[in-house]
Enzyme design. Structure first.
Site, PDB file in Angstrom:
ATOM      1  N   LYS A  29      -6.431  -6.759  -2.458  1.00 59.71           N
ATOM      2  CA  LYS A  29      -7.444  -6.529  -1.709  1.00 59.71           C
ATOM      3  C   LYS A  29      -7.297  -5.857  -0.915  1.00 59.71           C
ATOM      4  CE  LYS A  29      -8.998  -7.883   1.874  1.00 59.71           C
ATOM      5  NZ  LYS A  29      -8.953  -6.379   2.799  1.00 59.71           N
ATOM      6  N   GLU A  76       5.832  -5.638   4.221  1.00 64.98           N
ATOM      7  CA  GLU A  76       6.393  -3.968   4.685  1.00 64.98           C
ATOM      8  C   GLU A  76       5.170  -3.890   6.011  1.00 64.98           C
ATOM      9  OE1 GLU A  76       7.067  -2.001   0.684  1.00 64.98           O
ATOM     10  OE2 GLU A  76       5.637  -1.050   2.112  1.00 64.98           O
ATOM     11  N   CYS A 113       3.563   3.960   9.081  1.00 61.85           N
ATOM     12  CA  CYS A 113       4.449   2.570   9.542  1.00 61.85           C
ATOM     13  C   CYS A 113       6.163   3.070  10.496  1.00 61.85           C
ATOM     14  CB  CYS A 113       4.913   1.716   8.252  1.00 61.85           C
ATOM     15  SG  CYS A 113       5.178   2.028   6.716  1.00 61.85           S
ATOM     16  N   GLU A 165       3.613  -0.839  19.428  1.00 60.91           N
ATOM     17  CA  GLU A 165       3.096   0.049  17.495  1.00 60.91           C
ATOM     18  C   GLU A 165       1.347   0.371  18.321  1.00 60.91           C
ATOM     19  OE1 GLU A 165       2.013  -1.551  14.328  1.00 60.91           O
ATOM     20  OE2 GLU A 165       3.474   0.281  12.828  1.00 60.91           O
TER      21      GLU A 165
HETATM   22  P1  NAD Z   1      -3.555  -5.025   8.519  1.00 60.87           P
HETATM   23  O1  NAD Z   1      -2.779  -6.276   9.197  1.00 60.87           O
HETATM   24  O2  NAD Z   1      -4.844  -6.134  10.050  1.00 60.87           O
HETATM   25  O3  NAD Z   1      -4.541  -5.376   7.698  1.00 60.87           O
HETATM   26  C1  NAD Z   1      -3.657  -5.063   6.192  1.00 60.87           C
HETATM   27  C2  NAD Z   1      -4.284  -6.016   5.215  1.00 60.87           C
HETATM   28  O4  NAD Z   1      -4.249  -7.062   5.344  1.00 60.87           O
HETATM   29  C3  NAD Z   1      -6.473  -5.502   5.679  1.00 60.87           C
HETATM   30  O5  NAD Z   1      -6.537  -5.336   3.745  1.00 60.87           O
HETATM   31  C4  NAD Z   1      -6.754  -6.727   5.828  1.00 60.87           C
HETATM   32  O6  NAD Z   1      -7.571  -7.215   5.371  1.00 60.87           O
HETATM   33  C5  NAD Z   1      -5.420  -7.862   5.711  1.00 60.87           C
HETATM   34  N1  NAD Z   1      -5.770  -8.759   6.065  1.00 60.87           N
HETATM   35  C6  NAD Z   1      -6.242  -9.024   7.367  1.00 60.87           C
HETATM   36  N2  NAD Z   1      -5.452 -10.165   8.096  1.00 60.87           N
HETATM   37  C7  NAD Z   1      -6.060 -11.592   7.054  1.00 60.87           C
HETATM   38  C8  NAD Z   1      -5.161 -12.546   6.925  1.00 60.87           C
HETATM   39  N3  NAD Z   1      -5.626 -13.183   7.561  1.00 60.87           N
HETATM   40  N4  NAD Z   1      -4.749 -13.208   5.842  1.00 60.87           N
HETATM   41  C9  NAD Z   1      -5.472 -12.191   4.655  1.00 60.87           C
HETATM   42  N5  NAD Z   1      -5.115 -10.798   4.945  1.00 60.87           N
HETATM   43  C10 NAD Z   1      -5.459 -10.137   5.896  1.00 60.87           C
HETATM   44  O7  NAD Z   1      -2.823  -3.697   9.589  1.00 60.87           O
HETATM   45  P2  NAD Z   1      -3.962  -2.962   9.026  1.00 60.87           P
HETATM   46  O8  NAD Z   1      -4.445  -2.190  10.698  1.00 60.87           O
HETATM   47  O9  NAD Z   1      -4.980  -2.301   8.065  1.00 60.87           O
HETATM   48  O10 NAD Z   1      -3.068  -2.046   9.059  1.00 60.87           O
HETATM   49  C11 NAD Z   1      -1.855  -1.101  10.198  1.00 60.87           C
HETATM   50  C12 NAD Z   1      -0.645  -2.186   9.739  1.00 60.87           C
HETATM   51  O11 NAD Z   1      -0.433  -1.352   8.499  1.00 60.87           O
HETATM   52  C13 NAD Z   1       0.584  -1.275  10.700  1.00 60.87           C
HETATM   53  O12 NAD Z   1       0.811  -2.817  11.589  1.00 60.87           O
HETATM   54  C14 NAD Z   1       1.583  -0.329   9.985  1.00 60.87           C
HETATM   55  O13 NAD Z   1       2.652  -0.069  11.108  1.00 60.87           O
HETATM   56  C15 NAD Z   1       1.101  -1.068   8.958  1.00 60.87           C
HETATM   57  N6  NAD Z   1       2.125  -0.021   7.129  1.00 60.87           N
HETATM   58  C16 NAD Z   1       2.751  -1.064   7.393  1.00 60.87           C
HETATM   59  C17 NAD Z   1       3.479   0.041   6.362  1.00 60.87           C
HETATM   60  C18 NAD Z   1       5.173  -0.548   6.001  1.00 60.87           C
HETATM   61  O14 NAD Z   1       5.446   0.476   4.824  1.00 60.87           O
HETATM   62  N7  NAD Z   1       5.950  -1.167   6.521  1.00 60.87           N
HETATM   63  C19 NAD Z   1       3.665   0.437   5.364  1.00 60.87           C
HETATM   64  C20 NAD Z   1       2.381   1.142   6.154  1.00 60.87           C
HETATM   65  C21 NAD Z   1       1.001   0.133   6.759  1.00 60.87           C
END
Ligand code: NAD
Length: 508
Positions: A193, A268, A302, A401
């Site tokens: 997804k 992550e 991240c 963040e």
């Molecule tokens: P997000 O958590 O808003 O969304 C990530 C994914 O989760 C999307 O596909 C979204 O549709 C899905 N999602 C949202 N709500 C959900 C739910 N209730 N159940 C299941 N899936 C759900 O994150 P974002 O804004 O897309 O990405 C940015 C974040 O990702 C930042 O916090 C960044 O630090 C983190 N990130 C972490 C790493 C790492 O390796 N630690 C790498 C890249 C990004």
């Protein structure tokens, strides 16, 4: 600006994006493109000029159920395929990604706003992820030989089952491959997804995988909103584990959603990573790394070092040089090869990032450079690369963040002070330190509460090494064999080698 190459890139792009604008981007389930069960779609925008790229299938619970069924049905055959055969298939996928790397990079830049100079490398890294895990596929099941005096124990691993992979919008192609490649190498089938703000290259990836020979149902992609399609995936009975990359608050929601079906989770999550610069460091290299690790990838990374911890003895001079560099960053169209900072992913994310400009002023920090929204010919989700100085570690800009091209500078006196500030946040993903003192390097590596420490180095990735965070930054590690520990079950077998004593109960 390199107007000639930008124009060439725009022409190449126009041939590639027709498919996204002319008809909706569909799910890919069991080897077929499928519309949402209720025909629902959502609009996907380019952050470069706010234009609509196209409509995308909005996954429903039924769509997710279909994809999970397909992954469940495909599992036995895929898991039983000899590792060498899986290896060859994954190499074929890597070949196909390399052959399409330019197209992937152009589409990714257009969809996410990330500068092409970085996306070109990210597409190639996607191929490298497949190659690396392809080579591990034949030995993924191997275990340990654990002999005891009267028994032989040995362990082996088997794929856990169909898994759900949920990815974010920053470098979405590379991140998807980073999760999908080890899952497939382990023998798991996948339902992916992708993030709703960046669906295009996920659609390309699943097609590439199938054109390269992946059997139907082994990898499935369902587009849609996190709260609907993502949630349904985390709750589905057929899915044995969820690998998630995204915000810490979403990780927490997923853990709750997966509780009833006892999902194994790998998270992550977010970061507020420090880069600590001591006065005995190579300051020239440190400055390059400080600038690169927050302003590349629009700061939407991240592992970006969003807090500069600078020793007070060198703060004035170092920050003066830093200001000059931040002011000189080239903001522009992401398809211009000269561009270093492009637009943020979405207008909502720009609102979030720019809200910190006001917060910084209210908290008493100084906006030394930037601090405003920007645009390209009046459009786009741009912000100016921004530098906050006079920051103290309890301010929100030092704790939360921001996930944009925004750096907060905090001064420290000595090593103990630096460690206390570095550790004084809820996150624990990565830390960077610059020092000429090798003993201090070792003490820092020991005392920093993070999953990854880079000493006198920018973020240099090594695929066999563990990747992941502590505290609110994640659960579990990826990379090399660590990935297989997540996607596989370990089984122990104990066989008696002689007639050891068995306690006798109810002797007659
Ligand atoms: P997000 O958590 O808003 O969304 C990530 C994914 O989760 C999307 O596909 C979204 O549709 C899905 N999602 C949202 N709500 C959900 C739910 N209730 N159940 C299941 N899936 C759900 O994150 P974002 O804004 O897309 O990405 C940015 C974040 O990702 C930042 O916090 C960044 O630090 C983190 N990130 C972490 C790493 C790492 O390796 N630690 C790498 C890249 C990004």
């Amino acid at each position: 600006m390199n107007a000639v190459v930008l124009e060439e890139n725009l022409q190449k792009l126009s041939a590639l994006i027709d498919r996204f604008s002319k008809s909706p981007t569909l799910h890919f389930i069991n080897g077929e493109h499928l519309a949402a069960t209720d025909e629902g779609t959502f609009a996907n925008f380019s952050p470069i000029d706010d234009s609509i790229i196209g409509e995308v299938a909005a996954g429903t619970m039924e769509d997710v159920e279909k994809a999970c069924k397909a992954a469940e049905n495909a599992f036995d055959d895929w898991a039983a395929m000899p590792g060498k055969q899986r290896r060859d298939l994954l190499h074929a996928i890597a070949d196909a990604i390399e052959a399409s790397a330019e197209q992937i990079a152009l589409v990714e830049s257009y969809d996410t706003g990330q500068a092409l100079r970085f996306m070109a490398k990210a597409a190639i890294r996607g191929a490298e992820n497949f190659r690396f895990f392809a080579d591990l596929a034949p030995t993924a099941r191997d275990g340990l030989s654990l002999p005891a005096p009267q028994h032989m124990n040995y362990s082996s691993r088997q794929p856990i089952g169909p898994v759900g992979i949920i990815t974010p919008w920053n470098t979405p192609f590379m991140l998807s491959t980073w999760k999908i490649a080890p899952a497939l190498a382990a023998g798991c089938t996948v339902v992916h997804k992708p993030a709703e703000w960046s669906p295009c290259t996920a659609a390309l990836l699943v097609e590439i995988m199938h054109e390269a020979g992946l059997p139907a149902g082994v990898a499935n992609t369902v587009h849609g909103l996190g709260e609907i399609a993502g949630k349904a995936l985390t709750e589905n009975e057929a899915i044995k584990a969820i690998a998630f990359v995204g915000e810490s608050s979403t990780g927490s929601a997923i853990m709750k959603q997966g509780a009833d079906t006892l999902k194994r989770v790998h998270f992550e999550l977010g970061g507020k990573n420090p880069v600590i610069v001591f006065d005995d460091a190579d300051l020239h290299r440190a400055l390059d790394a400080v600038v690169f690790m927050i302003y590349s990838l629009n700061g939407e990374r991240c592992t970006s070092s969003s807090r500069l911890l600078i020793q007070s003895t060198i703060a004035e001079e170092f920050v003066a040089r830093l200001k000059d560099r931040v002011a000189a960053l080239k903001v522009g169209h992401p398809l211009d090869p000269d561009t270093e900072v492009g637009p943020l992913i979405h207008s909502k994310h720009r609102e979030k990032v720019s809200s910190y400009f006001e917060i910084a002023e209210k908290e008493g920090a100084t906006i030394a450079i930037g601090g405003k929204c920007a645009d390209l010919d009046g459009r786009g989700c741009f912000v100016e690369p921004t530098l906050f100085t006079n920051v103290t570690s309890t301010m929100r800009i030092a704790q939360e963040e921001i996930f944009g091209p925004v750096l907060s500078v905090i001064e420290f006196e000595d090593e103990a002070d630096a460690i206390a500030i570095a550790n004084g946040v809820r996150y624990g993903l990565a830390a960077y330190a610059w020092t000429g003192d090798s003993g201090r390097s070792i003490r820092l590596a020991r005392d920093l509460e993070v999953g990854m420490v880079w000493i006198n180095s920018e973020n240099n990735r090594h695929l066999p090494s563990p990747f992941g965070g502590m505290k609110a930054s994640g659960i579990g590690r990826d990379g090399g064999d660590y990935s297989f520990d997540f996607y596989m079950e370990t089984k122990n077998v104990c066989i008696a080698t002689n007639e050891h004593k068995i306690p006798t109960l109810a002797r007659l």
